[in-house]
Design a protein around this motif. Sequence first.
Motif, PDB file in Angstrom:
ATOM      1  N   ASN A   4       0.822  -1.209   0.000  1.00 51.66           N
ATOM      2  CA  ASN A   4       0.000   0.000   0.000  1.00 51.66           C
ATOM      3  C   ASN A   4       0.858   1.261   0.000  1.00 51.66           C
ATOM      4  OD1 ASN A   4      -2.356  -1.532   0.035  1.00 51.66           O
ATOM      5  ND2 ASN A   4      -2.400  -1.617   2.287  1.00 51.66           N
ATOM      6  N   VAL A   5       1.947   1.199   0.710  1.00 52.68           N
ATOM      7  CA  VAL A   5       2.883   2.327   0.766  1.00 52.68           C
ATOM      8  C   VAL A   5       4.255   1.785   0.380  1.00 52.68           C
ATOM      9  CG1 VAL A   5       3.921   4.132   2.189  1.00 52.68           C
ATOM     10  CG2 VAL A   5       1.542   3.450   2.591  1.00 52.68           C
ATOM     11  N   THR A  18       6.031   8.112   1.608  1.00 52.04           N
ATOM     12  CA  THR A  18       4.828   8.255   2.405  1.00 52.04           C
ATOM     13  C   THR A  18       3.610   7.847   1.568  1.00 52.04           C
ATOM     14  OG1 THR A  18       4.544  10.566   1.745  1.00 52.04           O
ATOM     15  CG2 THR A  18       5.882  10.133   3.714  1.00 52.04           C
ATOM     16  N   PHE A  19       2.464   7.809   2.211  1.00 52.94           N
ATOM     17  CA  PHE A  19       1.261   7.428   1.485  1.00 52.94           C
ATOM     18  C   PHE A  19       0.922   8.453   0.408  1.00 52.94           C
ATOM     19  CE2 PHE A  19      -3.362   7.654   0.948  1.00 52.94           C
ATOM     20  CZ  PHE A  19      -3.619   6.362   0.531  1.00 52.94           C
ATOM     21  N   GLU A  20       1.083   9.749   0.696  1.00 54.83           N
ATOM     22  CA  GLU A  20       0.780  10.787  -0.285  1.00 54.83           C
ATOM     23  C   GLU A  20       1.752  10.731  -1.455  1.00 54.83           C
ATOM     24  OE1 GLU A  20      -1.820  12.644  -0.314  1.00 54.83           O
ATOM     25  OE2 GLU A  20      -2.573  11.930   1.624  1.00 54.83           O
ATOM     26  N   LEU A  43       2.795   9.300  -7.205  1.00 54.54           N
ATOM     27  CA  LEU A  43       3.523   8.559  -8.236  1.00 54.54           C
ATOM     28  C   LEU A  43       2.586   7.664  -9.049  1.00 54.54           C
ATOM     29  CD1 LEU A  43       6.785   7.512  -6.332  1.00 54.54           C
ATOM     30  CD2 LEU A  43       6.555   9.231  -8.123  1.00 54.54           C
ATOM     31  N   ARG A  44       1.606   7.076  -8.408  1.00 50.02           N
ATOM     32  CA  ARG A  44       0.652   6.224  -9.121  1.00 50.02           C
ATOM     33  C   ARG A  44      -0.188   7.038 -10.110  1.00 50.02           C
ATOM     34  NH1 ARG A  44      -1.190   2.818  -3.710  1.00 50.02           N
ATOM     35  NH2 ARG A  44       0.546   1.317  -3.754  1.00 50.02           N
TER      36      ARG A  44
END
Length: 359
Positions: A260-261, A266-268, A273-274
């Motif tokens: 997921n990360v 970081t998650f953001e 990038l996705r």
Amino acid sequence: MLKLLPWRPSPPKTQPIFNTSRLFSHSLRRHDDGDDDPPFSPISKPQQPTKKKNNKKKKDPEPSPSPKKAPTKPLKSDLPFDFRYSYSETNPSVEPIGFRESPKFSPFGPGRLDRKWTGTAAPAQGEVDRVKVAEERRRILGEPLTEEEVSELVERYRHNDCARQINLGKEGVTHNMLDDIHNHWKRAEAVRIKCLGVPTLDMDNVCSHLEEKSGGKIIYRHINVLLIYGGRNYDPKNRPVIPLMMWKPYAPIYPKLVKNVADGLTFEETKELRNRGLNSHPLMILTRNGNYVNVVERVREAFKTEEVVRLDCKHVGTTDCKRIGVKLRDLVPCVPILFKDEQIILWRGKTDNDKTDED
């Protein structure tokens, strides 16, 4: 003058009278003659005397004992490696986290192999003497082929209309393919192997497994076409014992490929990038069971200027997309961050310049 005569009525016409006695005598005389056949009447069969029924029930004859089959002994193979369904497309160092079927169901069939199936492989029994195996392989190969001999074999077997050909698909070098190679070596010195699909990403891996598992030697390699030679001293009567797999085993469950990360982000940042990868122009458009020999080099070149790369695999399939992502992760190397709608988004990872900028 005419004299009129008196009128008299004409007598009535009488019908001829038949003589019945004459007709009866004629009919009797006709039947007495031997010229006419009498009417046919079937002769009834003489009745056979009926047998008295016996109320006693007859005993059924005892069935003859069927010959007992001798119990077949499990096959014993001296091949010095673990038996797997696919050799080139599996990584023995990665342990599965679960199985879709019980490991007790061996794809070789119940009691047909003296090796125990673990769910992913059938390990070799005892220690393997690598030196002895190498000496036996050198003995079978014999002296190296000359350039003229190699050219003759290549000209004979490299063409598309070659009858001695094996197609290598997305499963890679499988166990039963080894038996096919030895069957071709009965009547031919070399075998043509045409590779397509995911295994073409790493042709070096395919060649090494073919030579190691079959005992032959690759004498020709052009893009995705190989020629494997059996050896000068190859004897089909003394070929190794290769027990066949009766069915394809279910693939085990491996750890999740995409996190997921992403590591180091970081998650953001991962989400950014996705989105950037999905909106970017695709680097390549891959086809189903195509030739992917140059994909690794193209991705490496793209990562010199781009941080995120997208591969369009619209007609490849979800399963093959994940296999391509796993191979690119190890060969480039890179980090797969998204598999969506048969699109592969790859991140090049943290580079040395990114680390110095953070410092």
